[in-house]
Design a protein around this motif. Structure first.
Motif: not given
Length: 76
Positions: A1-28
């Motif tokens: 399973m891929p691993v992402y940093s908080r910085t990488q997650l922050a780029l998927r905020n629905g504003q800068d890219r079409d990707e909208v990701w959230v993390a919950y209990q260690g999973l994205i």
């Protein structure tokens, strides 16, 4: 399973890219297809973040709400 940093997650905020990701209990989760997250926010919650503390504290639903979304990876 891929691993992402908080910085990488922050780029998927629905504003800068079409990707909208959230993390919950260690999973994205990819919530891009949810009409409730289309603009990168859902009520007072913002995409591109770890929402564990917020959701465990005041969410009106159970963690099973994430069962319908694809797990993208783990948050480190």
């Amino acid at each position: 399973m891929p691993v992402y940093s908080r910085t990488q997650l922050a780029l998927r905020n629905g504003q800068d890219r079409d990707e909208v990701w959230v993390a919950y209990q260690g999973l994205i989760y990819d919530v891009s297809r949810s009409r409730l997250w289309k603009r990168g926010n859902h009520y007072e919650h913002w995409a591109g973040q770890d929402l564990t503390k917020e959701l465990d504290h005041d969410a009106p639903h159970t963690p099973h709400v994430f069962d319908k979304f694809t797990i993208i990876g783990r948050l480190v």
